[in-house]
Scaffold this active site. Structure first.
Site, mmCIF file in Angstrom:
data_model
loop_
_atom_site.group_PDB
_atom_site.id
_atom_site.type_symbol
_atom_site.label_atom_id
_atom_site.label_comp_id
_atom_site.label_asym_id
_atom_site.label_seq_id
_atom_site.Cartn_x
_atom_site.Cartn_y
_atom_site.Cartn_z
ATOM 1 N N CYS A 1 1.065 -1.025 -0.057
ATOM 2 C CA CYS A 1 0.110 0.166 -0.005
ATOM 3 C C CYS A 1 0.722 0.854 -0.033
ATOM 4 O O CYS A 1 2.223 1.265 0.267
ATOM 5 C CB CYS A 1 -0.395 0.033 1.196
ATOM 6 S SG CYS A 1 -0.011 0.350 2.425
ATOM 7 N N CYS B 1 3.088 5.898 8.518
ATOM 8 C CA CYS B 1 1.760 6.395 8.201
ATOM 9 C C CYS B 1 0.725 7.791 8.196
ATOM 10 O O CYS B 1 0.702 7.475 9.164
ATOM 11 C CB CYS B 1 1.145 5.386 7.389
ATOM 12 S SG CYS B 1 -0.019 5.356 5.958
ATOM 13 N N GLU C 1 -0.313 -1.054 15.237
ATOM 14 C CA GLU C 1 -1.085 0.296 15.154
ATOM 15 C C GLU C 1 -2.008 0.589 15.949
ATOM 16 O O GLU C 1 -2.045 2.178 17.001
ATOM 17 C CB GLU C 1 -1.554 0.166 14.050
ATOM 18 C CG GLU C 1 -2.213 1.411 13.544
ATOM 19 C CD GLU C 1 -3.337 1.161 12.347
ATOM 20 O OE1 GLU C 1 -2.440 0.961 11.453
ATOM 21 O OE2 GLU C 1 -4.304 1.754 12.202
ATOM 22 N N CYS D 1 -8.646 2.894 6.043
ATOM 23 C CA CYS D 1 -8.042 4.321 5.431
ATOM 24 C C CYS D 1 -7.814 3.155 3.638
ATOM 25 O O CYS D 1 -8.524 1.956 3.563
ATOM 26 C CB CYS D 1 -6.398 3.683 5.129
ATOM 27 S SG CYS D 1 -5.402 2.299 4.971
ATOM 28 N N ASN E 1 -3.715 -7.082 7.623
ATOM 29 C CA ASN E 1 -4.092 -7.251 6.596
ATOM 30 C C ASN E 1 -4.826 -8.429 5.642
ATOM 31 O O ASN E 1 -5.746 -8.607 5.306
ATOM 32 C CB ASN E 1 -4.149 -5.108 6.057
ATOM 33 C CG ASN E 1 -3.143 -6.477 4.793
ATOM 34 O OD1 ASN E 1 -2.758 -6.650 4.050
ATOM 35 N ND2 ASN E 1 -1.931 -5.213 6.062
ATOM 36 N N SER F 1 1.703 -5.701 2.223
ATOM 37 C CA SER F 1 3.359 -5.207 3.194
ATOM 38 C C SER F 1 3.980 -7.441 2.452
ATOM 39 O O SER F 1 4.675 -7.121 2.674
ATOM 40 C CB SER F 1 3.743 -5.916 4.690
ATOM 41 O OG SER F 1 2.545 -6.808 4.956
HETATM 42 S S1 SF4 Z 1 -2.726 -0.148 5.414
HETATM 43 FE FE1 SF4 Z 1 -1.909 1.460 7.128
HETATM 44 S S2 SF4 Z 1 0.336 1.621 5.902
HETATM 45 FE FE2 SF4 Z 1 -0.584 1.039 4.427
HETATM 46 S S3 SF4 Z 1 -1.884 2.959 3.732
HETATM 47 FE FE3 SF4 Z 1 -3.420 1.356 5.476
HETATM 48 S S4 SF4 Z 1 -2.416 2.678 7.035
HETATM 49 FE FE4 SF4 Z 1 -1.115 3.391 6.038
#
Ligand code: SF4
Length: 283
Positions: A14, A96, A126, A192, A222, A264
């Site tokens: 991301c 981020c 986080e 996000c 994620n 990631s």
């Molecule tokens: S997943 Fe986490 S690191 Fe990636 S854009 Fe979203 S907030 Fe930022």
């Protein structure tokens, strides 16, 4: 006929992870020594590459002169910044911007008199970082747990923020349940955009492909969520962290194979998995 491989547009890094890695690599060229507390992102390949570039991973902070501390994309509690500076580190902040925005919203709402509720995983860095911006300890609720009703009923005015990678539908469902117990409730949807895009694609892809391959580290929250959503829609969903984990039997009689990857997962791993699937599905 060759199988069709459909790669999700949002597969892989991301924006926040890409940015953090760029900052990390640049920093090793400019500064020495650079340390990071824990892994930069939840992916073993990326962590190895970062360590090769010269960043040293540490578990705890100890006094260092003229050393640099890289703050990861997930962010960190204020106390970590403070302690690091006191011990002599200079900070390279790769948090981020979207995580920073959660910090800002939560802190502001707290100042306005709202109790803060975080929907997320209390053990995730986080979430620890968000908690660490606040004066009072917030309530952390995971989408899968039973609501702590007795505690919620004591709150009169609250603001809910979400960990950036939470499942949108489940989060909205949890917010609706919480609404019954708190008279003044505000929900700030801090999931996000890259996560939302990934979740949007993963709701369609499993229906349109015979097999789904989800690529990412087993420690990536994620990726786990992508896997869970996909598995519900298509039982032939498999989670792999590298091409080595792929099994030929998964692709038996498959015509369309969908692929996505956690935030990631590097492009290199995605391409290796695609090449291996092509080899395994050659008749
Ligand atoms: S997943 Fe986490 S690191 Fe990636 S854009 Fe979203 S907030 Fe930022």
């Amino acid at each position: 006929m060759a199988v069709k491989i459909n790669l999700a547009k949002s597969a892989g890094f991301c924006f926040g992870v890409k940015r953090a890695l760029e900052i990390a690599v640049k920093s090793t060229k400019k500064y020495k020594p650079v340390y990071m507390l824990g892994d930069i992102v939840h992916n073993e390949t990326v962590v190895r590459q970062i360590q090769k570039s010269g960043i040293r991973k540490i578990k705890t902070l100890s006094a260092k002169k003229n050393a640099y501390l890289l703050i990861r994309a997930h962010g960190a509690p204020k106390a970590v910044f403070k302690k690091a500076k006191k011990l002599g580190y200079k900070i390279i902040d790769a948090t981020c911007p979207m995580v920073k925005e959660i910090h800002r919203i939560a802190s502001e709402r707290e100042k306005q008199g709202y109790s803060i509720i975080i929907i997320g995983d209390k053990n995730h860095d986080e979430v620890k970082g968000i908690i660490g911006q606040l004066k009072y300890r917030p309530l952390v609720i995971s989408n899968s747990q039973k609501l702590p009703i007795a505690r919620l009923e004591k709150i009169n005015k609250a603001c809910i923020v979400a960990q950036s990678t939470q499942n949108l539908e489940k989060t909205l469902a949890t917010v609706n349940k919480i609404k019954k117990y708190i008279p003044q409730l505000k929900f700030e949807n801090t999931i996000c955009n890259p996560t939302r895009q990934k979740q949007k694609e993963i709701k369609e892809m499993p229906k349109n492909n015979d097999v789904m391959i989800i690529i990412g580290s087993k420690s990536s929250a994620n990726t786990k969520r992508l896997y869970q959503i996909s598995k519900q829609l298509n039982p032939k969903t498999y989670w792999v962290n590298s091409k080595k984990a792929l099994r030929k039997i998964w692709f038996k009689s498959a015509k369309k194979i969908g692929i996505t990857a956690g935030a990631s997962t590097p492009q290199e791993t995605i391409q290796q998995v695609i090449s291996r699937i092509k080899e395994l599905t050659l008749v």
